[in-house]
Design a protein around this motif. Sequence first.
Motif, PDB file in Angstrom:
ATOM      1  N   ARG A   1      23.484  13.641  51.310  1.00  0.00           N
ATOM      2  CA  ARG A   1      23.321  12.382  52.047  1.00  0.00           C
ATOM      3  C   ARG A   1      24.398  11.417  51.575  1.00  0.00           C
ATOM      4  NH1 ARG A   1      18.219   8.155  52.350  1.00  0.00           N
ATOM      5  NH2 ARG A   1      19.404   6.512  53.412  1.00  0.00           N
ATOM      6  N   ASP A   2      25.222  11.003  52.511  1.00  0.00           N
ATOM      7  CA  ASP A   2      26.265  10.024  52.232  1.00  0.00           C
ATOM      8  C   ASP A   2      25.583   8.651  52.304  1.00  0.00           C
ATOM      9  OD1 ASP A   2      28.542   8.499  52.123  1.00  0.00           O
ATOM     10  OD2 ASP A   2      29.670   9.743  53.547  1.00  0.00           O
ATOM     11  N   MET A   3      25.451   7.984  51.138  1.00  0.00           N
ATOM     12  CA  MET A   3      24.585   6.806  51.058  1.00  0.00           C
ATOM     13  C   MET A   3      25.146   5.605  51.822  1.00  0.00           C
ATOM     14  SD  MET A   3      22.127   8.166  49.469  1.00  0.00           S
ATOM     15  CE  MET A   3      21.021   6.787  49.287  1.00  0.00           C
ATOM     16  N   VAL A   4      26.475   5.401  51.709  1.00  0.00           N
ATOM     17  CA  VAL A   4      27.106   4.279  52.418  1.00  0.00           C
ATOM     18  C   VAL A   4      28.421   4.785  53.006  1.00  0.00           C
ATOM     19  CG1 VAL A   4      28.075   1.963  52.204  1.00  0.00           C
ATOM     20  CG2 VAL A   4      26.116   2.622  50.786  1.00  0.00           C
TER      21      VAL A   4
ATOM     22  N   ILE B   1      30.957  22.149  45.738  1.00  0.00           N
ATOM     23  CA  ILE B   1      31.020  20.959  46.603  1.00  0.00           C
ATOM     24  C   ILE B   1      32.415  20.350  46.506  1.00  0.00           C
ATOM     25  CG2 ILE B   1      30.092  18.616  46.897  1.00  0.00           C
ATOM     26  CD1 ILE B   1      27.473  19.727  45.678  1.00  0.00           C
ATOM     27  N   ASP B   2      33.023  20.150  47.648  1.00  0.00           N
ATOM     28  CA  ASP B   2      34.314  19.447  47.659  1.00  0.00           C
ATOM     29  C   ASP B   2      34.309  18.424  48.790  1.00  0.00           C
ATOM     30  OD1 ASP B   2      34.581  20.894  49.966  1.00  0.00           O
ATOM     31  OD2 ASP B   2      36.129  22.240  49.205  1.00  0.00           O
ATOM     32  N   ALA B   3      35.421  17.708  48.891  1.00  0.00           N
ATOM     33  CA  ALA B   3      35.465  16.609  49.867  1.00  0.00           C
ATOM     34  C   ALA B   3      35.272  17.120  51.294  1.00  0.00           C
ATOM     35  CB  ALA B   3      36.791  15.871  49.739  1.00  0.00           C
ATOM     36  N   ALA B   4      35.819  18.300  51.585  1.00  0.00           N
ATOM     37  CA  ALA B   4      35.697  18.831  52.960  1.00  0.00           C
ATOM     38  C   ALA B   4      34.221  19.023  53.319  1.00  0.00           C
ATOM     39  CB  ALA B   4      36.453  20.142  53.081  1.00  0.00           C
ATOM     40  N   LEU B   5      33.461  19.525  52.358  1.00  0.00           N
ATOM     41  CA  LEU B   5      32.033  19.784  52.614  1.00  0.00           C
ATOM     42  C   LEU B   5      31.265  18.479  52.841  1.00  0.00           C
ATOM     43  CD1 LEU B   5      29.991  22.506  51.652  1.00  0.00           C
ATOM     44  CD2 LEU B   5      29.187  20.567  50.342  1.00  0.00           C
ATOM     45  N   LEU B   6      31.717  17.406  52.185  1.00  0.00           N
ATOM     46  CA  LEU B   6      30.994  16.135  52.274  1.00  0.00           C
ATOM     47  C   LEU B   6      31.430  15.298  53.476  1.00  0.00           C
ATOM     48  CD1 LEU B   6      31.155  15.130  48.487  1.00  0.00           C
ATOM     49  CD2 LEU B   6      29.257  16.216  49.686  1.00  0.00           C
TER      50      LEU B   6
ATOM     51  N   GLN C   1      36.486  12.632  57.867  1.00  0.00           N
ATOM     52  CA  GLN C   1      36.749  11.556  56.923  1.00  0.00           C
ATOM     53  C   GLN C   1      35.635  11.419  55.901  1.00  0.00           C
ATOM     54  OE1 GLN C   1      37.042   8.507  60.036  1.00  0.00           O
ATOM     55  NE2 GLN C   1      35.540   7.394  58.794  1.00  0.00           N
ATOM     56  N   LEU C   2      36.005  10.774  54.798  1.00  0.00           N
ATOM     57  CA  LEU C   2      35.050  10.558  53.717  1.00  0.00           C
ATOM     58  C   LEU C   2      35.537   9.376  52.896  1.00  0.00           C
ATOM     59  CD1 LEU C   2      32.581  11.682  52.095  1.00  0.00           C
ATOM     60  CD2 LEU C   2      34.229  12.999  50.755  1.00  0.00           C
ATOM     61  N   GLU C   3      34.679   8.380  52.742  1.00  0.00           N
ATOM     62  CA  GLU C   3      35.065   7.231  51.940  1.00  0.00           C
ATOM     63  C   GLU C   3      34.503   7.388  50.533  1.00  0.00           C
ATOM     64  OE1 GLU C   3      32.810   6.639  54.629  1.00  0.00           O
ATOM     65  OE2 GLU C   3      34.408   6.610  56.113  1.00  0.00           O
ATOM     66  N   PRO C   4      35.135   6.755  49.545  1.00  0.00           N
ATOM     67  CA  PRO C   4      34.582   6.781  48.192  1.00  0.00           C
ATOM     68  C   PRO C   4      33.177   6.186  48.196  1.00  0.00           C
ATOM     69  CG  PRO C   4      36.786   5.831  48.205  1.00  0.00           C
ATOM     70  CD  PRO C   4      36.386   5.984  49.635  1.00  0.00           C
ATOM     71  N   GLY C   5      32.339   6.694  47.341  1.00  0.00           N
ATOM     72  CA  GLY C   5      30.976   6.151  47.257  1.00  0.00           C
ATOM     73  C   GLY C   5      29.999   7.209  46.799  1.00  0.00           C
ATOM     74  N   GLU C   6      28.710   6.826  46.874  1.00  0.00           N
ATOM     75  CA  GLU C   6      27.666   7.704  46.355  1.00  0.00           C
ATOM     76  C   GLU C   6      27.194   8.721  47.399  1.00  0.00           C
ATOM     77  OE1 GLU C   6      24.603   6.016  43.055  1.00  0.00           O
ATOM     78  OE2 GLU C   6      24.390   5.289  45.099  1.00  0.00           O
TER      79      GLU C   6
ATOM     80  N   LEU D   1      15.049  18.754  45.227  1.00  0.00           N
ATOM     81  CA  LEU D   1      15.442  18.140  43.956  1.00  0.00           C
ATOM     82  C   LEU D   1      16.794  17.474  44.211  1.00  0.00           C
ATOM     83  CD1 LEU D   1      14.810  21.170  41.548  1.00  0.00           C
ATOM     84  CD2 LEU D   1      13.327  19.171  41.905  1.00  0.00           C
ATOM     85  N   SER D   2      16.991  16.271  43.664  1.00  0.00           N
ATOM     86  CA  SER D   2      18.218  15.538  44.000  1.00  0.00           C
ATOM     87  C   SER D   2      18.937  14.988  42.786  1.00  0.00           C
ATOM     88  CB  SER D   2      17.875  14.355  44.916  1.00  0.00           C
ATOM     89  OG  SER D   2      17.266  14.819  46.084  1.00  0.00           O
ATOM     90  N   ALA D   3      20.241  14.781  42.947  1.00  0.00           N
ATOM     91  CA  ALA D   3      21.059  14.114  41.924  1.00  0.00           C
ATOM     92  C   ALA D   3      22.163  13.361  42.648  1.00  0.00           C
ATOM     93  CB  ALA D   3      21.653  15.154  40.976  1.00  0.00           C
ATOM     94  N   MET D   4      22.691  12.318  41.991  1.00  0.00           N
ATOM     95  CA  MET D   4      23.729  11.506  42.645  1.00  0.00           C
ATOM     96  C   MET D   4      25.122  11.951  42.212  1.00  0.00           C
ATOM     97  SD  MET D   4      22.822   9.455  44.870  1.00  0.00           S
ATOM     98  CE  MET D   4      21.364   8.649  45.486  1.00  0.00           C
ATOM     99  N   LEU D   5      26.015  11.957  43.180  1.00  0.00           N
ATOM    100  CA  LEU D   5      27.410  12.301  42.920  1.00  0.00           C
ATOM    101  C   LEU D   5      28.269  11.137  43.397  1.00  0.00           C
ATOM    102  CD1 LEU D   5      29.527  14.582  42.212  1.00  0.00           C
ATOM    103  CD2 LEU D   5      29.443  15.175  44.635  1.00  0.00           C
ATOM    104  N   GLN D   6      29.257  10.787  42.579  1.00  0.00           N
ATOM    105  CA  GLN D   6      30.160   9.693  42.962  1.00  0.00           C
ATOM    106  C   GLN D   6      31.451  10.300  43.480  1.00  0.00           C
ATOM    107  OE1 GLN D   6      29.078   6.488  42.509  1.00  0.00           O
ATOM    108  NE2 GLN D   6      30.931   5.690  43.507  1.00  0.00           N
ATOM    109  N   TYR D   7      31.802  10.011  44.733  1.00  0.00           N
ATOM    110  CA  TYR D   7      33.096  10.489  45.243  1.00  0.00           C
ATOM    111  C   TYR D   7      34.117   9.387  45.036  1.00  0.00           C
ATOM    112  CZ  TYR D   7      36.799  12.014  48.310  1.00  0.00           C
ATOM    113  OH  TYR D   7      38.025  12.368  48.800  1.00  0.00           O
TER     114      TYR D   7
END
Length: 747
Positions: free
Chosen positions: A674-677, A707-712, A722-727, A740-746
């Motif tokens: 889930r791309d938070m913002v 997991i890489d940027a293309a997947l996100l 496209q993908l912007e920096p963020g959580e 089960l979840s965890a946060m990743l910072q791009y």
Amino acid sequence: MKKVAAFFLFYLSAQVTFSQSNTTPAYKNSKLPVATRVAHLLSLMTVEEKAGQLNQVNGGAFTGPAANDPGQQAKMKMIQAGKVGSMLNVTGVAETKVLQTIAVEQSRLGIPLLFAYDVIHGYKTIFPIPLADACAWDPELSRQAAAIAAKEASAEGLHWTFAPMMDISRDPRWGRVMEGAGEDPFLGAQIAAARVKGFQGNFGEENVLATVKHFAVYGAVEAGREYNHVNVDRYTAWNVHLPPYKAAVQAGAATLMNSFNVFEAVPASANKYLVTDVLKKQWGFKGILVSDWNSFGETMTHGYAADSADVALKVFDAGSMIDMETRVMVSQIPGLVKKGKISMQALNEAVARILSIKFKIGLFDDPYRNCNPERQAQHVFTPAHRELSRKAGQRSIVLLKNNEQVLPLQSQQKIALVGYLAASTDDVFDFWVAAAKAPAYNPVTVQEGLKHAGANVVFAKGFDENNRTTQALTAEAVAAAAQADVVLVNIGLSGKLAGEDRSLAQPEIPDAQIEILKALRQTGKKIVALVSAGRPLVLTKAEPYCDAIVYTWILGTEHGHAVADVLFGRYNPSAKTVMSFPYAVGQIPVYYNHMNTSRPDPTDGMGNWYSRYRDIPNEPLYAFGYGLSYTSFAYSQFSLSSQQLKKGQQVKATVTITNTGKVAGEEIVQLYIRDMVANRIRPVAELKGFQKIALQPGESKKVSFAIDAALLSYYNELGQLQLEPGEIKISVGGSSDKLLSAMLQYE
Ligand code: BGC
């Protein structure tokens, strides 16, 4: 038979020989490159013959309105005149050979025909409906099923199937959900690619050309009503609907079919944005486009084209090509070229694509390559094919409920089997059963499957084919239940109510079936519902009366065997839903990858003012990705290899899965993000990976996802990733509603 005879008589009476020169023309010389052969042939063709390649004619049963049909004699003459490029709905070695002979020996240039057919889930060996097959989350199995369908179809004269259907749909009211892979674009894309590869193989003798259909966004028909309006924006199209078509094109699909619907108020067949900009330019599609049945003609009904000439010009300008059953291309293109409205170069480009495929699959060198009676006798409906269909059936069945482990059944248990559907061959078969129509190809019913498994079964009809019950039918069912240890009730809807033109406003369990369940419940016996249907039905009213619910869908030839295998635990169910099961019809469309909304729930401090129904829950009865096993799985130790992801790098998400039950089983481990913002709002969850693993009792396995940027990334409305920096929230689990979840910072 009549049709074959008519074709044949015409063929005999119309033998015409054209003067043959002694030298083989360049286009017939198999040693020359395809491009040279195509160019030579084009140089010999009249504009009428070129337009003929854009004409596809029905030669068998009607799979659409018959209004335009000119009759068999007229069709034969058109073939002789070089005015037909391909045919649909003609099957069989003898039948296709007669028509191919007319094209090859009696037309001026002898251009062979392509024979196409709707081989949707098998040809004579029928596999689970595609929606059920997708529940196996096993693209390799889907590929194998498609490969067998191709092997059988190609042995019976065919070159081309109108499959896979890849329309994402969130609406079980729409009958055609049975033909697709469900509501998810990621899973849909994997399965689309697998099916294309299965059908096409290496374009050899045992393969058929695949068709990506229906392009595009047909699955979004308003309110699930067939052929209805579609109103979807580009952002949604790119992110939800287009990914499976794109994956199929990238997998090398040779052909693609326009859809009936409009996109942005322009019929898909005449939609330049879809056909030229997206398909040809952005995706580089080099193959053939075919209309849907009369979809060119229906641009007039949509109110987009005024007459046949207007239709032909608009669809051609948009980049569309072959006309299935409207005949506007063959009648109008020559005139449009003469008037300078269509350039010869553009026409050549379209025709070259069609000829190239015909050369590529060797039709000019051996036009009868699929007309081999020995291959037909040996390659169709074989024990090996049926075995794979049974395997696919087992892996498609979803166990939705299993209280107190009422399943699997024990071999000594006395079983009452209730429900008309359990003994019907027709109702667990349709829709799209290709050539499996003779009684010899009937599916195994549940009743037969149980008997074959050696079960001690008493059958009672309970309700009839019109979903009516009577006091006598109820009494008989209750009496059977009273004598039994366990009661199996085959509820659901006939396969005749699945598929094209089978929209339902109420995709629910019929009242009479609920009444039977109630009556049986009162016997105090354990009740197992077997639900056969071509779509997820609303099970809310039936669920309280059932100890177990087994969703058996419509599984094809081996239906009853596959069901028995699962009921007796010879196969431990592993399938997971690919469409959410609505709690109520009023909830539709209900799907897991929805947007968050501004007021998602009361815990966000909104008090009572939040997005909800006052009378039912927001959640579906069964979520996307859900499905039980006879064992249980525990997820633990979920971790990310790093909390930060930088461009060009990868992060690994790892989770341990343990079989905590008593029997071996398979689990489909799912990865969601889930791309938070973001610059455009994103769904609360998006499937981005899955793995199917097998575990012995007590065994644990680690599963990792890279997991890489293309997947996100996501698409903007121009179709750019496209993908912007963020959580980004990364989640794993065995169902979209239990993660089960965890946060990743791009960064
Ligand atoms: C359907 C297509 C099918 C075609 C030919 C149409 O009505 O929409 O999916 O391939 O008929 O049978």
